[in-house]
Design an enzyme around this catalytic site. Sequence first.
Site, mmCIF file in Angstrom:
data_model
loop_
_atom_site.group_PDB
_atom_site.id
_atom_site.type_symbol
_atom_site.label_atom_id
_atom_site.label_comp_id
_atom_site.label_asym_id
_atom_site.label_seq_id
_atom_site.Cartn_x
_atom_site.Cartn_y
_atom_site.Cartn_z
ATOM 1 C CG HIS A 66 -0.438 -0.051 2.661
ATOM 2 N ND1 HIS A 66 0.177 1.213 3.135
ATOM 3 C CD2 HIS A 66 -0.110 -0.973 3.285
ATOM 4 C CE1 HIS A 66 0.505 0.868 4.418
ATOM 5 N NE2 HIS A 66 0.502 -0.529 4.502
ATOM 6 C CG ASP A 68 -2.991 3.712 2.500
ATOM 7 O OD1 ASP A 68 -2.549 2.716 1.954
ATOM 8 O OD2 ASP A 68 -4.003 3.749 3.374
ATOM 9 C CG ASP A 99 3.274 0.444 7.903
ATOM 10 O OD1 ASP A 99 3.133 -0.199 6.819
ATOM 11 O OD2 ASP A 99 2.288 0.710 8.736
ATOM 12 C CD GLU A 133 -2.721 -1.906 5.637
ATOM 13 O OE1 GLU A 133 -3.001 -3.057 6.302
ATOM 14 O OE2 GLU A 133 -2.325 -0.859 5.878
ATOM 15 C CD GLU A 134 -1.417 2.096 7.455
ATOM 16 O OE1 GLU A 134 -2.300 1.831 8.331
ATOM 17 O OE2 GLU A 134 -0.307 1.663 7.466
ATOM 18 C CD GLU A 162 1.212 -4.288 6.087
ATOM 19 O OE1 GLU A 162 1.694 -3.628 6.967
ATOM 20 O OE2 GLU A 162 0.454 -3.833 5.221
ATOM 21 C CG HIS A 348 0.932 3.202 12.600
ATOM 22 N ND1 HIS A 348 -0.397 2.773 12.565
ATOM 23 C CD2 HIS A 348 1.362 2.724 11.234
ATOM 24 C CE1 HIS A 348 -0.651 1.968 11.420
ATOM 25 N NE2 HIS A 348 0.265 2.229 10.766
#
Length: 375
Positions: A66, A68, A99, A133-134, A162, A348
């Site tokens: 992903h 995003d 990520d 995805e997020e 991931e 994150h």
Amino acid sequence: MNDTLSLTEALIRLPSGTPDDAGCQALMIARLEAIGFRVERMRHGQVDNFWACRGAGSPVVCLAGHTDVVPAGPLAGWDSPPFEPTVRDGFLYGRGAADMKTSLAAFVCAIEQFVARHPDHPGTIALLITSDEEGDAVDGTVRVVDALAARGEIIDYCIVGEPTSVDRLGDTIKNGRRGSLSGTLTVKGQQGHIAYPHLAKNPIHLLAPALAELTEQVWDRGNAHFPPTSWQVSNLNAGTGAGNVIPGTAELRFNFRFSTEQTADSLKAAVHAILDRHSLDYDLVWTLSGNPFLTEPGKLTAAIGAAIRSVCNTDTELSTTGGTSDGRFIKRIARELVEFGPINATIHKLNERIALQDINLLTQVYFNTLENLLI
């Protein structure tokens, strides 16, 4: 490494807060088309997706991920701007560094190196990329998988980029994930004055015995691949804000992370049986985010495990821990699927980063895995 690092930096500079791709996929597509990939763009709603293929026939090896990223958070907490990639002290800093923009750059660069060495490779190399995805994960990978399934397309081996590593790159591969089932329970009582409880029904008091039973319930004992199913309360709300009013309703939000020992239906039935046994007047709304999936040790785990040992000098562990990923959607059409990527300690978080040395190692692992599966 310089090529993968440069592409990672270019991707980080694009502020692709979910579901905005911000041009990341265009960068990837230009590189892929230059080496003969056929690219199918699949935009749904505000979400950009693409499915790209090179070669023909089986096996089909898919790299998935992903573009995003989650919000940067308070800028004052970053030592350098989150969307200005910064190298210092042996690390690359920026939102998405771990990520998962490094994984995306490593995918592209590993494929370029592979095609340069094996221009007439057997089988098919594919990429499945989303920008959702997020976020809600409604118009992203699941929509692409729906389209591929409708055409009868099957993926033999899929690697999702991931960030799975824990202490050092390559120490952990995810070969499965637990399912996630959430519920919003509303227990109905009767509002009244707190000084006259005989004229009211306190829904918190009514819920308490059932809540105690739910917290003590042993749902299963897990199995060789999964820990036991867990049930956790995330929110409990009731009341008007006044200290002298018995509330009329109480709302409980909870979540199951469940193993292959259970199904969503079996868990729902068990919860309803407990609530009904306590004669509660209630409404319960269920949300299934994903079912558990598992790839048994086989050719894919062996191929990527050998690549990790060769490149990182690390014996890897298979794991099914952690949250959900888009692997839950792809496994529907993938015979074997694993997740593998950078160390996840800073994902994150403020000052998200990846070690510079891991960028080259990650690219090499993906390259070696492609050779192990296709050559």
